[in-house]
Design a protein around this motif. Structure first.
Motif, PDB file in Angstrom:
ATOM      1  N   HIS A 148      -2.934   5.337  -4.840  1.00 48.74           N
ATOM      2  CA  HIS A 148      -3.867   4.291  -4.400  1.00 48.74           C
ATOM      3  C   HIS A 148      -4.305   3.440  -5.575  1.00 48.74           C
ATOM      4  O   HIS A 148      -4.383   2.204  -5.481  1.00 48.74           O
ATOM      5  CB  HIS A 148      -5.077   4.936  -3.728  1.00 48.74           C
ATOM      6  CG  HIS A 148      -6.012   3.941  -3.127  1.00 48.74           C
ATOM      7  ND1 HIS A 148      -7.392   4.067  -3.212  1.00 48.74           N
ATOM      8  CD2 HIS A 148      -5.789   2.782  -2.438  1.00 48.74           C
ATOM      9  CE1 HIS A 148      -7.962   3.052  -2.579  1.00 48.74           C
ATOM     10  NE2 HIS A 148      -7.016   2.257  -2.119  1.00 48.74           N
ATOM     11  N   GLU A 149      -4.588   4.061  -6.710  1.00 51.74           N
ATOM     12  CA  GLU A 149      -4.996   3.311  -7.896  1.00 51.74           C
ATOM     13  C   GLU A 149      -3.908   2.350  -8.337  1.00 51.74           C
ATOM     14  O   GLU A 149      -4.187   1.228  -8.780  1.00 51.74           O
ATOM     15  CB  GLU A 149      -5.328   4.291  -9.030  1.00 51.74           C
ATOM     16  CG  GLU A 149      -6.576   5.117  -8.777  1.00 51.74           C
ATOM     17  CD  GLU A 149      -6.770   6.225  -9.798  1.00 51.74           C
ATOM     18  OE1 GLU A 149      -5.867   6.397 -10.656  1.00 51.74           O
ATOM     19  OE2 GLU A 149      -7.800   6.913  -9.749  1.00 51.74           O
ATOM     20  N   GLY A 207      -6.268   1.826   1.420  1.00 54.28           N
ATOM     21  CA  GLY A 207      -6.136   3.276   1.340  1.00 54.28           C
ATOM     22  C   GLY A 207      -4.679   3.681   1.357  1.00 54.28           C
ATOM     23  O   GLY A 207      -3.776   2.866   1.132  1.00 54.28           O
ATOM     24  N   VAL A 208      -4.454   4.962   1.631  1.00 53.78           N
ATOM     25  CA  VAL A 208      -3.122   5.566   1.556  1.00 53.78           C
ATOM     26  C   VAL A 208      -2.772   6.198   2.901  1.00 53.78           C
ATOM     27  O   VAL A 208      -3.635   6.781   3.569  1.00 53.78           O
ATOM     28  CB  VAL A 208      -3.082   6.645   0.446  1.00 53.78           C
ATOM     29  CG1 VAL A 208      -1.744   7.379   0.416  1.00 53.78           C
ATOM     30  CG2 VAL A 208      -3.374   6.015  -0.911  1.00 53.78           C
ATOM     31  N   ALA A 233      -1.993  11.189  -3.965  1.00 55.99           N
ATOM     32  CA  ALA A 233      -2.516  10.093  -3.143  1.00 55.99           C
ATOM     33  C   ALA A 233      -3.519   9.257  -3.930  1.00 55.99           C
ATOM     34  O   ALA A 233      -3.520   8.017  -3.855  1.00 55.99           O
ATOM     35  CB  ALA A 233      -3.158  10.650  -1.873  1.00 55.99           C
ATOM     36  N   ARG A 234      -4.359   9.917  -4.676  1.00 60.77           N
ATOM     37  CA  ARG A 234      -5.376   9.210  -5.454  1.00 60.77           C
ATOM     38  C   ARG A 234      -4.726   8.287  -6.493  1.00 60.77           C
ATOM     39  O   ARG A 234      -5.105   7.116  -6.624  1.00 60.77           O
ATOM     40  CB  ARG A 234      -6.298  10.232  -6.126  1.00 60.77           C
ATOM     41  CG  ARG A 234      -7.488   9.647  -6.854  1.00 60.77           C
ATOM     42  CD  ARG A 234      -8.538  10.717  -7.129  1.00 60.77           C
ATOM     43  NE  ARG A 234      -7.972  11.894  -7.808  1.00 60.77           N
ATOM     44  CZ  ARG A 234      -7.806  13.085  -7.224  1.00 60.77           C
ATOM     45  NH1 ARG A 234      -8.139  13.266  -5.958  1.00 60.77           N
ATOM     46  NH2 ARG A 234      -7.312  14.102  -7.916  1.00 60.77           N
ATOM     47  N   CYS A 242      -1.216   1.178  -6.332  1.00 59.71           N
ATOM     48  CA  CYS A 242      -0.717   0.251  -5.308  1.00 59.71           C
ATOM     49  C   CYS A 242      -1.799  -0.596  -4.662  1.00 59.71           C
ATOM     50  O   CYS A 242      -1.498  -1.625  -4.050  1.00 59.71           O
ATOM     51  CB  CYS A 242       0.025   1.033  -4.223  1.00 59.71           C
ATOM     52  SG  CYS A 242       1.475   1.931  -4.832  1.00 59.71           S
ATOM     53  N   SER A 266      -9.171   8.433  -0.353  1.00 60.07           N
ATOM     54  CA  SER A 266      -8.243   7.314  -0.244  1.00 60.07           C
ATOM     55  C   SER A 266      -7.298   7.446   0.937  1.00 60.07           C
ATOM     56  O   SER A 266      -6.692   6.451   1.368  1.00 60.07           O
ATOM     57  CB  SER A 266      -7.429   7.164  -1.536  1.00 60.07           C
ATOM     58  OG  SER A 266      -6.570   8.272  -1.728  1.00 60.07           O
ATOM     59  N   PRO A 311       0.826  -1.213   0.000  1.00 60.09           N
ATOM     60  CA  PRO A 311       0.000   0.000   0.000  1.00 60.09           C
ATOM     61  C   PRO A 311       0.860   1.264   0.000  1.00 60.09           C
ATOM     62  O   PRO A 311       2.000   1.271   0.479  1.00 60.09           O
ATOM     63  CB  PRO A 311      -0.807  -0.128   1.298  1.00 60.09           C
ATOM     64  CG  PRO A 311      -0.844  -1.592   1.579  1.00 60.09           C
ATOM     65  CD  PRO A 311       0.467  -2.120   1.110  1.00 60.09           C
ATOM     66  N   LEU A 319      -3.299   0.094   6.949  1.00 61.46           N
ATOM     67  CA  LEU A 319      -3.063  -0.215   5.537  1.00 61.46           C
ATOM     68  C   LEU A 319      -2.787  -1.690   5.283  1.00 61.46           C
ATOM     69  O   LEU A 319      -2.868  -2.144   4.138  1.00 61.46           O
ATOM     70  CB  LEU A 319      -1.895   0.629   5.013  1.00 61.46           C
ATOM     71  CG  LEU A 319      -2.046   2.143   5.181  1.00 61.46           C
ATOM     72  CD1 LEU A 319      -0.842   2.860   4.592  1.00 61.46           C
ATOM     73  CD2 LEU A 319      -3.334   2.651   4.552  1.00 61.46           C
TER      74      LEU A 319
END
Length: 271
Positions: free
Chosen positions: A114-115, A121-122, A110-111, A117, A142, A31, A265
């Motif tokens: 997240h997509e 969430g982050v 961050a967004r 990994c 996220s 993550p 995470l």
């Protein structure tokens, strides 16, 4: 450590958010955790923290926001970086400025992280000048593990939070709605991050704000020149003023942060 860091074990990439491009240094797997630099930039101490995060089974993303990446923090160059950041349109260094615009780009980072990994969430870790950015990033859904380390903005208001009223309300609502915890650290005699600031966070977030205070007497007595000559106070708990000794308060804080990230995470299977 008293030399520059080559950052050779990180992959450097350009990340674009709404037309704004910044360099991000990425390493690891698992993550995503966004680790923002402290003044005067991505120092060897910041990169040491990034490697600890990576080695705890995360993909660490270190965005370049100011200064020279990997540079040892000298006093003269550090002052120049600080002055440039204070007048930059991306940051709100003083009271009345509201939320720093750069946090919009950080939420986009961050967004996208997240997509890429995956995971629940982050994590977001702010340090000093970027300390409060970790809280502002919770406006991105996220981001579920914010860590606010010794936030120093606004520099001229010890009780300020570097947030405009609308963002403050939205952050409080997000924290309440999703049951987030905001982990935070400061030294008890830090002149840049005072007890007044932590009291203001608690007034905004209530019990969701987990503010932890370490004795300033435990800070590394021989930090790099920028922290010795410019900061002039115990300040950077997990970087410049860190002491890597078993049971030392700063090392305990480091381990608490890593465990905070793991719990949120890397949740146990079935949760």
């Amino acid at each position: 450590m008293s030399a520059d860091d080559s950052i050779a074990d990180f992959a450097s990439r350009d990340v674009e958010v709404d037309g704004v491009v910044k360099t991000v240094h990425v390493s690891g797997s698992g993550p995503a955790v966004v680790l923002m630099p402290e003044m005067p930039g991505i120092s060897p101490d910041v990169l040491r923290l990034a490697r600890w995060i990576r080695d705890a089974d995360f993909t660490v993303h270190v965005p370049s926001l100011f200064g020279v990446d990997g540079a040892w923090p000298t006093a003269e160059e550090g002052i120049a970086v600080l002055r440039r950041a204070c007048v930059s349109a991306e940051f709100r260094a003083f009271a009345g400025g509201g939320t720093s615009p750069v946090t919009h780009w950080l939420r986009g980072l961050a967004r996208s992280a997240h997509e890429e990994c995956g995971g629940p969430g982050v994590g977001a870790i702010g340090l000093c000048f970027t300390g409060n950015f970790a809280l502002t990033m919770t406006l991105e859904p996220s981001v579920i593990a914010p860590v606010v380390n010794h936030p120093s903005l606004p520099q001229d208001d010890p009780a300020g939070l570097e947030l405009d009223e609308q963002d403050a309300r939205a952050i409080r609502d997000r924290v309440e709605r999703d049951g987030l915890t905001v982990l935070a650290y400061r030294f008890d005699n830090d002149r840049w991050c005072t007890g007044q600031r932590f009291a203001a966070y608690r007034a905004l977030l209530g019990d969701a704000f987990d503010g932890r205070v370490l004795p300033g007497s435990s800070a590394n007595a021989e930090p790099p020149p920028f922290f010795r000559d410019v900061v002039q106070t115990p300040h950077s708990i997990v970087t410049a003023h860190f002491v890597d000794e078993h049971g030392h308060p700063t090392r305990v804080a480091r381990d608490e942060i890593l465990e905070f990230l793991r719990t949120r995470l890397h949740p146990p299977k079935g949760r």
